[in-house]
Scaffold this motif. Structure first.
Motif, PDB file in Angstrom:
ATOM      1  N   LEU A  38       0.974  -1.019   0.011  1.00  0.00           N
ATOM      2  CA  LEU A  38      -0.119  -0.055  -0.136  1.00  0.00           C
ATOM      3  C   LEU A  38       0.814   1.164   0.120  1.00  0.00           C
ATOM      4  O   LEU A  38       1.510   1.363   1.008  1.00  0.00           O
ATOM      5  N   ALA A  39       0.855   1.864  -1.040  1.00  0.00           N
ATOM      6  CA  ALA A  39       1.796   3.221  -1.116  1.00  0.00           C
ATOM      7  C   ALA A  39       0.867   4.310  -1.175  1.00  0.00           C
ATOM      8  O   ALA A  39      -0.146   4.494  -1.679  1.00  0.00           O
ATOM      9  N   VAL A  40       1.192   5.240  -0.107  1.00  0.00           N
ATOM     10  CA  VAL A  40       0.260   6.597  -0.079  1.00  0.00           C
ATOM     11  C   VAL A  40       1.469   7.841  -0.505  1.00  0.00           C
ATOM     12  O   VAL A  40       2.499   7.698   0.428  1.00  0.00           O
ATOM     13  N   ILE A  41       1.032   8.637  -1.262  1.00  0.00           N
ATOM     14  CA  ILE A  41       1.707  10.005  -1.392  1.00  0.00           C
ATOM     15  C   ILE A  41       1.402  10.963  -0.168  1.00  0.00           C
ATOM     16  O   ILE A  41       0.383  11.317  -0.191  1.00  0.00           O
ATOM     17  N   LEU A  42       2.448  11.574   0.170  1.00  0.00           N
ATOM     18  CA  LEU A  42       2.361  12.244   1.144  1.00  0.00           C
ATOM     19  C   LEU A  42       2.874  13.964   0.973  1.00  0.00           C
ATOM     20  O   LEU A  42       2.287  14.942   1.461  1.00  0.00           O
ATOM     21  N   GLY A  43       3.435  13.909  -0.536  1.00  0.00           N
ATOM     22  CA  GLY A  43       3.665  15.227  -1.126  1.00  0.00           C
ATOM     23  C   GLY A  43       4.318  15.084  -2.345  1.00  0.00           C
ATOM     24  O   GLY A  43       4.851  14.108  -2.802  1.00  0.00           O
ATOM     25  N   GLY A  44       4.195  16.318  -3.078  1.00  0.00           N
ATOM     26  CA  GLY A  44       5.094  16.146  -4.478  1.00  0.00           C
ATOM     27  C   GLY A  44       4.187  15.508  -5.271  1.00  0.00           C
ATOM     28  O   GLY A  44       2.772  15.553  -5.303  1.00  0.00           O
ATOM     29  N   LYS A  45       4.712  15.560  -6.658  1.00  0.00           N
ATOM     30  CA  LYS A  45       3.972  14.925  -7.709  1.00  0.00           C
ATOM     31  C   LYS A  45       4.840  14.062  -8.592  1.00  0.00           C
ATOM     32  O   LYS A  45       5.928  13.827  -8.431  1.00  0.00           O
ATOM     33  N   LEU A 118      -7.258   9.495  -0.440  1.00  0.00           N
ATOM     34  CA  LEU A 118      -7.473   9.713   1.118  1.00  0.00           C
ATOM     35  C   LEU A 118      -7.610  10.862   1.373  1.00  0.00           C
ATOM     36  O   LEU A 118      -7.054  11.904   1.060  1.00  0.00           O
ATOM     37  N   PRO A 119      -8.308  11.072   2.419  1.00  0.00           N
ATOM     38  CA  PRO A 119      -8.605  12.815   2.845  1.00  0.00           C
ATOM     39  C   PRO A 119      -7.542  13.091   3.552  1.00  0.00           C
ATOM     40  O   PRO A 119      -6.399  12.401   4.062  1.00  0.00           O
ATOM     41  N   ALA A 120      -7.190  14.668   3.637  1.00  0.00           N
ATOM     42  CA  ALA A 120      -6.240  15.225   4.224  1.00  0.00           C
ATOM     43  C   ALA A 120      -5.862  14.982   5.620  1.00  0.00           C
ATOM     44  O   ALA A 120      -4.827  14.488   6.026  1.00  0.00           O
ATOM     45  N   GLU A 121      -6.720  14.634   6.339  1.00  0.00           N
ATOM     46  CA  GLU A 121      -6.620  14.060   7.783  1.00  0.00           C
ATOM     47  C   GLU A 121      -6.091  12.991   7.908  1.00  0.00           C
ATOM     48  O   GLU A 121      -5.029  12.662   8.782  1.00  0.00           O
ATOM     49  N   VAL A 128       2.519  11.864  10.878  1.00  0.00           N
ATOM     50  CA  VAL A 128       2.675  11.775  12.273  1.00  0.00           C
ATOM     51  C   VAL A 128       2.837  10.606  12.742  1.00  0.00           C
ATOM     52  O   VAL A 128       4.094  10.355  13.666  1.00  0.00           O
ATOM     53  N   ILE A 129       2.073   9.539  12.749  1.00  0.00           N
ATOM     54  CA  ILE A 129       2.285   8.372  13.339  1.00  0.00           C
ATOM     55  C   ILE A 129       3.385   7.366  12.757  1.00  0.00           C
ATOM     56  O   ILE A 129       4.156   6.769  13.693  1.00  0.00           O
ATOM     57  N   GLU A 130       3.617   7.420  11.547  1.00  0.00           N
ATOM     58  CA  GLU A 130       4.672   6.587  10.887  1.00  0.00           C
ATOM     59  C   GLU A 130       5.890   6.717  11.463  1.00  0.00           C
ATOM     60  O   GLU A 130       6.732   5.608  11.629  1.00  0.00           O
ATOM     61  N   GLN A 131       6.353   7.778  11.866  1.00  0.00           N
ATOM     62  CA  GLN A 131       7.619   8.119  12.479  1.00  0.00           C
ATOM     63  C   GLN A 131       7.786   7.479  13.890  1.00  0.00           C
ATOM     64  O   GLN A 131       8.924   7.264  14.048  1.00  0.00           O
ATOM     65  N   THR A 132       6.628   7.154  14.660  1.00  0.00           N
ATOM     66  CA  THR A 132       7.007   6.936  15.968  1.00  0.00           C
ATOM     67  C   THR A 132       6.508   5.372  16.093  1.00  0.00           C
ATOM     68  O   THR A 132       6.790   4.870  17.225  1.00  0.00           O
ATOM     69  N   GLN A 133       6.187   4.620  14.924  1.00  0.00           N
ATOM     70  CA  GLN A 133       5.602   3.244  15.480  1.00  0.00           C
ATOM     71  C   GLN A 133       6.524   2.262  14.246  1.00  0.00           C
ATOM     72  O   GLN A 133       5.743   1.747  13.386  1.00  0.00           O
TER      73      GLN A 133
END
Length: 268
Positions: A38-45, A118-121, A128-133
């Motif tokens: 599952l790949a999720v785009i966090l920013g960029g193009k 996916l919605p912005a939230e 936030v969570i990925e960096q801590t888990q």
């Protein structure tokens, strides 16, 4: 150049997911992998390429990619991704009770590639969570949550399974060790054998007998990791009375013999 991504030969040997985060610029090589992603785009193009064509990527785009599906990223500009990578065998066996029916339908699907926005939230939560888990336990919880968010972002009509196929899947998953035939399964669901086989393959991507053999081997992998049964006993427990047949089919799926799989799994 096409490239296959693997972890130590076969990711299916390992019980835990992997979460990777990286930044892509320019072109990335075409590749496939032996795990589900599952790949999720966090920013960029960027642009995603596959045999379906080209699709634009931007913040919130999510892709569920089945094993052995060739794809690539192109024309990337500061494209930041989080990749949730996990062995599909474990999703369908050890983890199946962690998911609701929508997610189970997604991972059963014969579609090699599925998109959602996916919605912005949700994207912010992943950042936030990925960096801590990143521990095994924390990663599993995040993968389960991310798949649930992905499923909720897809219209139910696109992931719904025909009632007869759902009946067949449940029967096979409940008692995969039984000596199922296509005729037995057709009687179980009350459909013509040929019609059920076509319908099943169109929605799951594999025929019913191929699916039950897949379930048996996935269950065998779990028993090799977590039980003290010897290899012949594992084969018998999942429905293979012939140890040689069990060993051949296991090697075909996982690339190693049952005994070698057990050794590598314990070492990992």
């Amino acid at each position: 150049m096409l490239k296959t991504l693997k972890w130590r030969g076969s990711f299916g040997q390992f019980a835990g997911p992997r979460i990777l985060r990286h930044l892509a610029d320019g072109e990335e090589e075409a590749h496939d992998h032996d795990f589900m992603e599952l790949a999720v785009i966090l920013g960029g193009k960027g642009i995603h390429k596959s045999h379906l064509g080209e699709a634009p990527l931007s913040t919130g785009t999510a892709l569920l990619i089945q094993p052995n599906y060739w794809h690539e990223y192109s024309r990337c500009r500061d494209l930041e991704l989080v990749n949730f990578c996990f062995p599909v065998a474990i999703v369908r066996s050890e983890w199946r009770n962690l998911f609701d029916e929508r997610v189970r339908s997604l991972v059963r699907s014969g579609k090699g590639l599925q998109f959602a926005q996916l919605p912005a939230e949700t994207v912010h939560s992943i950042q936030v969570i990925e960096q801590t888990q990143r521990s095994s336990c924390g990663a599993l919880g995040l993968v389960v949550w991310a798949l649930d968010q992905f499923a909720m972002a897809i219209p139910e009509s696109l992931i719904a399974i025909h009632p007869a196929v759902e009946h067949a899947l449940c029967a096979l998953e409940k008692e995969s060790q039984l000596p199922w035939t296509a005729t037995d399964l057709a009687k179980e669901v009350g459909l013509d054998r040929a019609y059920l086989s076509r319908l099943f393959k169109s929605q799951v991507g594999i025929g019913p007998i191929g699916y039950v053999n897949q379930l048996r081997l996935e269950h065998a992998a779990s028993l090799l990791r977590h039980s003290d049964l010897n290899c012949s006993e594992v084969g018998l427990a999942v429905g293979y009375s012939d140890p040689s047949l069990f060993s051949r089919r296991f090697r075909t799926k996982f690339g190693v013999s049952p005994a070698s799989f057990r050794v590598r799994a314990k070492q990992s």
